[in-house]
Structures are given as C-alpha cells and as structure tokens.
Design an enzyme around this catalytic site. Structure first.
Site, mmCIF file in Angstrom:
data_model
loop_
_atom_site.group_PDB
_atom_site.id
_atom_site.type_symbol
_atom_site.label_atom_id
_atom_site.label_comp_id
_atom_site.label_asym_id
_atom_site.label_seq_id
_atom_site.Cartn_x
_atom_site.Cartn_y
_atom_site.Cartn_z
ATOM 1 N N THR A 167 -3.061 -0.398 -17.733
ATOM 2 C CA THR A 167 -4.237 -0.216 -16.898
ATOM 3 C C THR A 167 -5.496 -0.130 -17.766
ATOM 4 O O THR A 167 -5.442 0.368 -18.891
ATOM 5 C CB THR A 167 -4.041 1.131 -16.184
ATOM 6 N N ARG A 195 4.425 -2.168 -4.445
ATOM 7 C CA ARG A 195 4.401 -0.899 -5.164
ATOM 8 C C ARG A 195 2.969 -0.528 -5.499
ATOM 9 O O ARG A 195 2.198 -1.326 -6.023
ATOM 10 C CB ARG A 195 5.218 -0.985 -6.445
ATOM 11 N N VAL A 196 2.600 0.693 -5.150
ATOM 12 C CA VAL A 196 1.276 1.219 -5.468
ATOM 13 C C VAL A 196 1.467 2.338 -6.485
ATOM 14 O O VAL A 196 2.259 3.241 -6.279
ATOM 15 C CB VAL A 196 0.575 1.762 -4.209
ATOM 16 N N GLY A 197 0.726 2.271 -7.588
ATOM 17 C CA GLY A 197 0.834 3.303 -8.619
ATOM 18 C C GLY A 197 -0.290 4.310 -8.502
ATOM 19 O O GLY A 197 -0.888 4.490 -7.444
ATOM 20 N N ASP A 198 -0.604 4.930 -9.621
ATOM 21 C CA ASP A 198 -1.601 6.004 -9.610
ATOM 22 C C ASP A 198 -3.032 5.505 -9.444
ATOM 23 O O ASP A 198 -3.883 6.211 -8.907
ATOM 24 C CB ASP A 198 -1.506 6.789 -10.921
ATOM 25 N N THR A 218 -4.203 6.218 -17.686
ATOM 26 C CA THR A 218 -3.353 5.059 -17.883
ATOM 27 C C THR A 218 -1.993 5.569 -18.337
ATOM 28 O O THR A 218 -1.877 6.690 -18.830
ATOM 29 C CB THR A 218 -3.950 4.088 -18.916
ATOM 30 N N GLY A 219 -0.957 4.739 -18.168
ATOM 31 C CA GLY A 219 0.371 5.170 -18.581
ATOM 32 C C GLY A 219 1.354 4.979 -17.457
ATOM 33 O O GLY A 219 1.133 4.180 -16.552
ATOM 34 N N GLY A 221 2.667 5.202 -14.256
ATOM 35 C CA GLY A 221 1.992 5.534 -12.995
ATOM 36 C C GLY A 221 2.662 6.588 -12.147
ATOM 37 O O GLY A 221 2.010 7.490 -11.622
#
Lengths: 310, 328
Positions: A167, A195-198, A218-219, A221
């Site tokens: 990210t 898929r939805v991440g952070d 970042t990282g 999620g």
C-alpha cells in the site's frame, strides 16, 4: 516545523533489485507533495498529489502496478481524511480507474457519504466524468508474474505479499496547521474477489484529526484492521506519547495481538513526524524545512537539501 | 440530550466475581421511531434478547449468542436489516454486517451484499472460512454461493412499507439532513454479549440509509465504527447516522474510554456527546464489559433496546425508560 509531508511506498520485504525503484518513487512523490505545500496548498491537496504520483508509478501496489486478485483482476481501495472537520472519502474494490485516491476525494467532496464500493463506486466515477481505463493499463509484468507464482497451491499469500511493495500513503500538515492523510492500494496478492482490507476502513488504513495528528498505515491488512491501527496510534498520542513511541506501540500491538507486520507514517499538528515499521523494510520519504529525508531499511535516515535533484 | 443507560450491576461479592455472569444486550436502531412501529420494535428486541440469552444459558459462546440475536432481528421485517431493509437509489436492497470475537480479535464483515437473508451469518463465514476480514458486493455474493448459502429472490427481502417509503423519497428529493439526522430511519440492528467464560462479542447488521447511493457503505461493517469487541475492554455495537459514526470510529472510541477506567455508561455518553459536538451526528450504542457491566445509550429521540442479565429482561424505547420483566 510546518509545513511537512511524509509518504510511504509500502512495508514489506522489498527485493534488493527493486529497492532503487522504491526509493526514487517515494522521494519523487514527497517532492510533489512538498511543492504543493510550499505553494500554499492544503495538506489534503498535498497528500492527494503525493499518492497520485505513487498510483501512477507502476513500481507500487496502487493504481497502475496494483497486485491482482485471485482471478487476475485489479480491485483497488483508497482513502482520504482531513483533520479539521473529520471529513473523509473512501472507495473499495473499485475497477478500471487510474487514480482511486482522487475518486476517494470526490466521494468526500461531492457526496454525503463516506464510502462507496465496487459497482456503485464505478457508477459514481462515471457520473463525475472520471475516465474509465482498460484493466490492462493497470497491470504490470511484475504483478502478473507474482500472481501466477502465487496460484500454486502451497503458496503463502502473506509471505508473497511481503516480497512486493505494499500500500502507498501520505500524511501532511500545512502552514495552517491542518492535517490530512491519504492511503491507496491494490490490496493483498491473490486476494479473494471483493476482499476489502484496512485501507478504506476509517481508523485502520488511516485517520486525521487536527486535535491529535494523522496516520497512514501499510502492511498485513487483516491485522491492521483487528487493532484499528491508525486510531490506536492516535489514542496513544492523546495520552502523551510521541509520534515515534505511539507508532511503535501500535505496531507492537498489531504484532502481538494480531500476528501481523506493517509500517506507519505519523505526524502531529506541530509537525513532528515518524516513519516506523515492524517489517523488514519500508520505503519512505519526508520533506520539511526544505530538507528531504528518506530511508528503506531499519535505522536509515538519509538527508539532503530538497533542491538537489535526486 | 436524550439518553437512556443502565449501569449494570456492580460485583462487590467475591464469590460472584469468580463466577462469570452471561449478559446479552440488543438494539433495533436509534432514531425517531414512529408510534406505529414502536410496539413491533420493542417486541422484536425483547424476543431477540431472549434468543441470545437461551444460547448463553445453554453454555453457548458470546459469538453464538450475538449471531442468534441478530439473525432474529434480520428475520423480523420490522427492522432495517435482512428482511425489511431499506432500498438504495436504484430501488435495490444492499446489506452490510459485521461480527467480531473479543477473544482473538477475529472479525468478519460483508458490505453491499445482495439477496442474502442473514448477512450476519455470512459475515461469520468470512471470519471462519477465509483469510480475510471483509468482502464486498459481487465477491461477497460469490463467496456465499461457494459455501452453499441460499440466495433469496430480491422480492423476499422487500416489504410494502419500504417500497412505499422509497417511492415517497423519489418524489420529494432531499439530501441527507446534516443536523443530527434523527428523522431518518437508522434501524440498524445489533447485539453484544459476554458469556460464562468471560469472552465478549458483537454483531451489527443493516440495510443502510434509505435511498442511499448505490454501493454506499456506512458504519455497520467497518471494524471499530459499527462494532468492536476485545476481551480486554468489552464489546460495542452502534446505530445512528452512519457517516458520523464512521468519522469518530464510535465503537473503538467508546472502548478507549473503558480502557482508561471509565464505566461503560460514562464511556458511551461521553462518546455520543463527542459525536454530537464534533460532527453533529446522533446515534446510539450498546456496550458490555467482560465482567458483565452493560449500558444502552442514545442521543436520538428513541432507541429500541433490550438486555437479559441474571434472569431479568430489561428493555426500553424512550429516553430514561428502563422496564423489566422477570424471566423464569
């Protein structure tokens, strides 16, 4: 101390042969953001400008260069937030647009909502005259290669993810003391469709509050989401922790409670900033008082005058 | 500020301290619930709380209890979740839900999913059967199909009431009211619970704001906003003006106060007041702590809520209302 802008190009295990790309990418982006601030632009303008640069740069996992989902498609998430009114805009799982961060800003500026997803986000883009781009224009050889490699049944997506840049994001404080953050991503390598991440989840991928500061994360999620990382860091700062200590505490919480590694960039309204990470590397750069700071590996903090071309 | 809170019992007796008491609290939405919906709303939350309570009494987990309670609310057409959900600008039903396990911080969420009768159960499947926390839209629907979750025909989830309301809104086009948003239907549903082992969990489910833009995602499925659960502090489920709840990450905010030693009631009141002051938003929350303290609080005109705590069923609708029924 003001103005200041910090950007990151993702936390992970960046292969040595790509490290030059990541360093030059984040330093170009931070120069662009800083130019906006020096010209009297707002922190929101600065972070959107910096992240747009990173989305357009195929070396990063955002916009062009995004990782592919399990079906080989590009689905992108992006988020902006400004600290004065807590205004925010986000898009999740959006396809066929070059700059999701700008669409996220349009959600904030032109709708009464905070987040639009998938087809709805696309319809909104259309209604705003945002051009639709062919998916091919967003896909690089590198991302396709990693997708193919990760289709193997014994592949570990998180491990593979850490081998690519993650990210991207930026935080800034302008001369008026307003803070802002922006985060954009193609998500996790070979993720499930939808898929939805952070990143587009307020408080997770980022947060901005003039009373406390701004963060972009970042990282991994899913781990960031479980500890609502951006908010976690700001709560620590509210209790008196420095930008650096608060960032480290947040990353430690993410590691011990959610078994995830990552990185953050954090700024407070006075202009103190930090770029911290628990992963092996994080490409980052900051611009303040006409000085450029940047690094990739732990402990690195190179400086040079901003007017010297890198 | 209209509010209703129940501070919960203080555990002074050391014997009782060592035996955890299971508690479940549910809400059926914070907004100016009209009188013609009042009875159905109160009956609905009472029934859902009892559903959750029977799970806990059988020794079930907090996670099982919140899922059961929210399923009951989703199945009830009186609430804006699952059956009876409001329609978006295109006249379709798009659903959001979240569930979270305070023991491990594991969570599952779905946003903008269509034709699913029980989004909270789909959210749980995301948590338990995938490596992800959140799935949206078509991807969420594909996942549902892949695990054999039955798709219901779109018409099944529509009610005459919602169809009429959608028509009305189409004719009198208005933007979302900026001030406090109490007049808009916010009957998101949710539940929080603590089980005998001291584990907490939360769940929230909704059809979102009436006539919302296609693909609009509110607070409900966003971790830290619509809900959060952590064994170290407690579990929260929120309802009200979604955009405001998101801006202040309400669920996580409430627990940040609990972490600093405030009661669940004070934490809720402070946080809702902050939301009113900072972003001019109104709403409600239910909170439970690992030791069994609980609160149901709101700044809207009304909130349908109910709780079962030590064989007593508590419930209310109007501010400062705290009714009780003894359960056998």
């Amino acid at each position: 101390m003001l103005p200041v802008v910090v950007v990151h190009g993702g936390a992970g295990h960046i292969p040595k042969e790509r490290s030059e790309l990541s360093t030059s990418g984040v330093t170009s982006a931070v120069r662009a953001g800083y130019a906006v601030l020096r010209g009297g632009g707002s922190s929101m303008d600065a972070v959107v400008e910096a992240v747009t640069y990173l989305e357009n740069n195929p070396a990063f996992n955002a916009g062009c260069g995004s990782v592919l989902n399990v079906k080989g498609d590009v689905e992108m998430d992006a988020f902006v937030m400004e600290g004065k009114t807590l205004g925010s805009g986000a898009v999740s799982a959006v396809r066929n647009i070059a700059n999701p961060i700008q669409l996220a800003r349009l959600v904030m500026d032109k709708t009464s909502h905070l987040c639009l997803t998938a087809e709805g986000a696309k319809q909104f883009a259309r209604s705003m005259g945002v051009p639709e781009v062919p998916q091919e224009s967003l896909i690089t050889e590198y991302s396709r290669m990693r997708w193919r490699k990760n289709l193997a049944p014994d592949a570990n997506p998180v491990e593979c993810q850490m081998g690519k840049m993650g990210t991207v994001g930026a935080v800034a404080v302008d001369s008026q003391g307003n803070v802002a953050c922006a985060t954009s991503t193609g998500g996790i390598l070979n993720k499930m469709e939808g898929r939805v991440g952070d990143t587009p989840c307020i408080g997770c991928g980022g947060y901005a509050d003039n009373m406390v500061g701004a963060v972009s994360t970042t990282g991994h999620g899913e781990a960031i989401m479980k500890v609502v990382l951006a908010k976690h860091i700001l709560y620590q700062m509210e209790q008196g922790q420095s930008v650096e200590a608060a960032s480290d505490l947040g990353l430690a919480c993410m590691k011990f409670r959610a078994a995830g590694l990552g990185g953050v960039i954090t700024v407070d309204p006075q202009g103190h900033w930090a770029a911290r990470f628990s992963s092996r590397q994080m490409a980052w750069a900051a611009a303040q008082k006409d000085t450029l700071h940047y690094g990739l590996y732990e402990g690195e903090n190179f400086t040079q005058s901003i007017d010297v071309q890198h | 500020m209209a509010e209703s809170s129940s501070p919960g019992m203080k555990r002074e007796d050391p014997d009782r301290n060592s035996k955890m008491s299971a508690v479940v609290v549910v809400h059926g939405g914070a907004w100016a619930i009209p009188d013609q919906l009042a009875e159905a709303s109160v009956d609905g939350v009472k029934a859902a709380a009892c559903e959750g309570s029977s799970v806990l009494k059988r020794g079930g987990s907090a996670l099982d209890a919140v899922e059961a309670a929210v399923r009951a609310l989703e199945d009830n057409p009186a609430f804006n979740a699952g059956h009876g959900a409001t329609l978006n600008a295109d006249g379709e039903v798009e659903l959001d839900a979240i569930i979270m396990d305070g023991r491990t911080l594991a969570s599952g969420a779905v946003s903008s999913v269509k034709n699913i009768a029980n989004p909270v159960s789909l959210a749980r499947a995301v948590m338990e059967k995938t490596a992800h926390v959140m799935l949206t839209s078509r991807g969420a629907n594909l996942f549902a199909e892949s695990i054999g979750v039955v798709t219901v025909p779109p018409d099944t989830l529509l009610t005459e009431y919602e169809k009429k309301e959608w028509e009305k809104h189409k004719t009198y086009v208005t933007g979302v009211d900026e001030d406090f948003n109490t007049q808009w239907a916010h009957d998101t549903v949710g539940a929080v619970a603590v089980d005998r082992a001291g584990n907490v969990a939360c769940a929230t489910s909704t059809g979102g704001i009436r006539n919302k833009m296609v693909g609009r995602v509110g607070d409900s499925p966003v971790i830290g906003a619509g809900g959060y659960a952590d064994n170290l502090s407690g579990a929260v489920s929120c309802t009200g003006h979604g955009e405001s709840i998101l801006k202040v990450t309400l669920a996580r905010l409430i627990l940040s106060h609990v972490e600093r030693g405030k009661s669940v009631a004070d934490s809720s009141q402070l946080s809702l007041q902050y939301m009113a002051d900072r972003v001019r938003g109104a709403g409600g929350s239910i909170v439970v702590s690992p030791s069994g303290q609980w609160a149901a609080t709101f700044t809207t005109d009304r909130m349908a809520w109910a709780a079962v705590d030590q064989d007593v069923l508590w419930y209310g609708l109007d501010p400062d209302e705290r009714l009780r029924e003894q359960l056998s």
